[in-house]
Design a protein around this motif. Structure first.
Motif, mmCIF file in Angstrom:
data_model
loop_
_atom_site.group_PDB
_atom_site.id
_atom_site.type_symbol
_atom_site.label_atom_id
_atom_site.label_comp_id
_atom_site.label_asym_id
_atom_site.label_seq_id
_atom_site.Cartn_x
_atom_site.Cartn_y
_atom_site.Cartn_z
ATOM 1 N N TRP B 210 0.695 -1.190 -0.114
ATOM 2 C CA TRP B 210 0.033 -0.170 0.113
ATOM 3 C C TRP B 210 0.855 1.187 -0.155
ATOM 4 C CZ3 TRP B 210 -2.471 -4.509 1.808
ATOM 5 C CH2 TRP B 210 -3.544 -4.637 1.183
ATOM 6 N N GLY B 211 2.151 1.180 -0.013
ATOM 7 C CA GLY B 211 3.099 2.303 0.401
ATOM 8 C C GLY B 211 3.977 2.542 -1.028
ATOM 9 N N THR B 212 4.035 1.520 -1.761
ATOM 10 C CA THR B 212 5.176 1.556 -2.928
ATOM 11 C C THR B 212 4.431 1.570 -4.204
ATOM 12 O OG1 THR B 212 5.606 -0.833 -3.190
ATOM 13 C CG2 THR B 212 6.848 0.376 -1.439
ATOM 14 N N LYS B 213 5.266 1.937 -5.190
ATOM 15 C CA LYS B 213 4.790 1.837 -6.608
ATOM 16 C C LYS B 213 4.599 0.332 -7.102
ATOM 17 C CE LYS B 213 5.840 3.450 -11.340
ATOM 18 N NZ LYS B 213 6.380 2.420 -11.851
ATOM 19 N N ALA B 214 5.614 -0.421 -6.808
ATOM 20 C CA ALA B 214 5.768 -1.744 -7.129
ATOM 21 C C ALA B 214 4.293 -2.268 -6.514
ATOM 22 C CB ALA B 214 6.933 -2.494 -6.714
ATOM 23 N N GLY B 215 4.184 -2.140 -5.287
ATOM 24 C CA GLY B 215 2.924 -2.676 -4.649
ATOM 25 C C GLY B 215 1.809 -2.448 -5.158
ATOM 26 N N TYR B 216 1.716 -1.106 -5.478
ATOM 27 C CA TYR B 216 0.418 -0.563 -6.114
ATOM 28 C C TYR B 216 0.251 -1.474 -7.379
ATOM 29 C CZ TYR B 216 -2.670 2.293 -8.790
ATOM 30 O OH TYR B 216 -3.746 2.953 -9.506
ATOM 31 N N GLU B 217 1.099 -1.472 -8.234
ATOM 32 C CA GLU B 217 0.990 -2.112 -9.469
ATOM 33 C C GLU B 217 0.534 -3.669 -9.440
ATOM 34 O OE1 GLU B 217 4.374 0.316 -12.236
ATOM 35 O OE2 GLU B 217 4.771 -1.726 -11.777
ATOM 36 N N LEU B 218 1.216 -4.323 -8.516
ATOM 37 C CA LEU B 218 0.755 -5.723 -8.033
ATOM 38 C C LEU B 218 -0.576 -5.794 -7.767
ATOM 39 C CD1 LEU B 218 3.503 -7.620 -6.148
ATOM 40 C CD2 LEU B 218 1.072 -8.050 -5.590
#
Lengths: 330, 349
Positions: B210-218
């Motif tokens: 919920w706090g990083t771009k990679a996580g958002y993309e996932l």
């Protein structure tokens, strides 16, 4: 791969399979294994897979996907033995297994159709339930967590044929696959089942009771799976343990994926996997081999075969448009 | 407005609680045919789980690996996958931890860290083939991960018996050397400092998602694959990452039972002290609403059922395996969205 036409590829694969099969039979003769006994083992291992996979083909055609087959196999292997001991008759035990499976399939159908459940999650729920419920049953009924052996007389007797021993359930599995094929492609009911899975809205408008069709298919799938589950202890192993199904429910799912929901192809796939398993056990007990290859690696063979087959043999098959999706009238 | 906002946020919690009650009621139904008394068994279960401070700590010890195997499943769901491979990845993680902790000599501190890291690495490596099969061939992860679980079962038993067995005690592997063990927090329970590593891992996953771009993309790939494609997000990369992170979590779960769980500090040759932790994690993840923090609380709840289950077995004679059956029933109930709708309709009246 892309330059080959699908037909040529298919023919090539068949040819390759036949050549490999001939080489294989020659090889095992040389190695001192009996092809007949290998065939016996393969047919035994095929039976629960075939029954489960054929049932699931019908089920998925109607638009219900049940990944809880592993759990149904586990539970019905126990209830089958309980039934056989209660009625003192192995065949009635098979029937009890099938009825238990039908009950679970029926409940799964209700939950999927009227509860509009996420079928993958609900199916996994059945598997987790079985992981606990089966050892619980073993403890509660026989007060022993390990293997439960029942009297030999309760075993369903094989037929002695010209080729060797053959379980009547194996014959039933083959007949079931043919009947399921006829049901799906030659009958009105089969047409309705396919319509329920393909275009439930249109089927509904045409007067098909999508809900009842799906519950029927799920119940039938559960019953066949239950027969396969009860078969394992009652006509094959002669005892029941808590991990008796050993992933067969998922191998059956692989058969279903391989078949593209065609019962006859699912039967063929079940035979391939059954052969791999029968081969593994035949090899495992062969003198000269068992000292060299640890038993653990032989045990892996059915799973590796499954992975190879689903990786190599399937392209992307087309599944019913409404597969796994709940349908409700607006 | 504010009140309804709170109600909406509390809704998943309420639904989870309701399904747990359904599961327990159904469990009671399964006791009656065998002559067990639910009114004796369930109080024993809850007393066993939370009756004293050592019991509560023991509950946390049971919860520790489940927090991780729940992450494996939950991060799969967040990417639109049904990754049920935690079981096998966890076995291999346990083997990896045993190999480093029991065989190799390293200075204290470093030893724990290396054993933990190696277990996570092995877990991630075991998650790799299903991920690649999914990406390259479209093989469904339900089938591939289960097959890899079974292969892992036999492979782990083989390694445990042929290479890591404790001389003279064939039933288990060599125990972790003292330098590779997480410190025990209290003599009265099997809880060790590994729980802090586990909690940090779960919170780390939360921040990542919920706090990083990679996580958002996932998450985007899981929630809306179409939108992800238009946004230029690689779904292959997301699937690969999801499997790898899941494998890291499962590997750590395996390690936590070897170098973070007295008294054995080793792997049983039957895999008896790790078996089904991966599958239990699926139920835990679903009860925790596929959220790494929700999973922590769900794991504590399920850990309580497990630890209390032993107490129930002792005092009411009911096999503790019933707890796992109840977990399965909870999962089935959670699959039904209508349960929530039915309750809301009743509440409105």
């Amino acid at each position: 791969m892309k330059t080959l036409s699908p037909l040529a590829l298919k023919r090539g694969l068949w040819l390759l399979a036949v050549v490999l099969a001939i080489l294989f039979i020659y090889g095992i003769e040389k190695a001192g294994l009996k092809p007949i006994s290998l065939l016996e083992a393969a047919l035994l291992a095929m039976t629960p897979l075939a029954l489960t996979a054929v049932g699931e083909c019908v089920n998925e055609k109607s638009g219900v996907v049940n990944i809880g087959l592993e759990g149904i196999l586990l539970i019905t292997s126990v209830t089958g033995v309980v039934g056989a001991e209660f009625f003192e008759n192995g065949v009635l035990g098979l029937l009890v297994g099938a009825l238990t499976g039908a009950l679970i399939g029926f409940l799964f159908g209700i939950v999927s159709v009227y509860g509009r459940a996420d079928q993958t999650v609900a199916g996994m729920g059945i598997n987790i339930f079985a992981l606990g419920f089966v050892p619980y049953l073993l403890m509660s009924i026989w007060a022993f967590p390990g293997i439960h052996l029942f009297p030999r007389e309760l075993m369903v007797r094989p037929i002695f044929t010209f080729f060797g021993r053959l379980s009547p359930v194996a014959v039933a599995a083959i007949i079931t696959a043919v009947l399921a094929h006829i049901l799906l492609h030659r009958t009105v009911l089969g047409f309705r089942i396919r319509a329920a899975g393909e275009k439930p809205e249109a089927a509904d408008v045409a007067g098909v009771r999508v809900d009842l069709i799906r519950i029927f298919a799920s119940t039938l799938g559960g019953a066949l799976c239950g027969l396969g589950g009860a078969f394992m202890p009652l006509a094959w192993f002669g005892g029941v343990v808590k991990e008796i199904s050993a992933g067969r429910g998922f191998i059956a799912l692989a058969c279903v994926v391989f078949s593209g929901l065609e019962p006859l192809l699912a039967l063929a796939a079940a035979f391939i996997f059954g052969f791999a398993e029968g081969f593994a056990y035949s090899v495992a007990v062969t003198p000269g081999v068992k000292e060299v290859i640890p038993f653990y690696f032989v045990n892996m063979l059915p799973y590796i075969t499954t992975l190879l087959v689903v990786t190599l043999a399937i392209g992307r098959r087309r599944f019913p448009a409404a597969s796994g999706r709940p349908y409700a009238r607006e | 407005m504010k009140r309804s906002g709170i109600l909406i946020r509390a809704r998943p919690l309420m639904e989870s609680l309701v399904t747990i009650i359904i599961g327990l009621l159904a469990g009671a139904l399964f006791m009656i045919p065998f002559g067990y008394k639910p009114l004796v068994a369930y109080p024993a279960l809850f007393r066993g789980a939370f009756g004293s401070i050592p019991d509560t700590l023991e509950t946390l010890a049971f919860a520790t690996p489940l927090m991780l195997t729940a992450v494996t499943f939950a991060i799969g769901v967040k990417t639109g996958l049904f990754n049920i491979g935690a079981e096998g990845q966890m076995y291999l993680g346990a083997i990896g931890a045993t190999a480093i902790a029991g065989v190799i000599h390293l200075p204290p501190g470093v030893h724990v860290a290396v054993a933990t890291a190696f277990a996570m690495l092995v877990g991630a490596l075991w998650a790799l083939p299903p991920a690649l099969l999914k990406i390259w061939r479209g093989v469904h992860e339900v089938i591939s991960t289960i097959m890899f679980n079974w292969i892992a079962t036999h492979l782990s038993m083989y390694i445990a018996i042929y290479y890591l067995a404790q001389p003279g005690r064939a039933e288990r592997t060599v125990p972790a050397l003292p330098s590779a063990r997480y410190p025990i927090l209290t003599e009265e329970a099997t809880l060790t400092a590994v729980i802090f590593v586990v909690l940090a891992f779960c919170i780390g996953i939360y921040i990542y998602l919920w706090g990083t771009k990679a996580g958002y993309e996932l998450r985007l790939v899981g929630e809306n694959p179409e939108a992800a494609r238009y946004a230029g997000v690689s779904s292959r990369r997301a699937v690969l990452l999801s499997f790898i992170i899941g494998g890291l979590a499962a590997g750590l779960a395996g390690a936590s039972q070897i170098i973070g769980r007295p008294p054995a500090w080793s792997l049983y040759a039957t895999l008896g002290n790790v078996i089904t932790l991966g599958f239990d994690g699926i139920g835990v993840a679903l009860i925790g609403r596929n959220h790494p923090i929700g999973g922590i609380f769900a794991a504590i709840l399920y850990g309580a059922l497990q630890h209390g289950g032993r107490y129930m077995e002792y005092h009411a004679g009911v096999s503790s395996e019933l707890v796992r059956a109840i977990n399965g029933l909870i999962v089935v109930s959670l699959a039904v969205p209508e349960i929530g709708a039915i309750i809301r309709r009743r509440l409105k009246r």
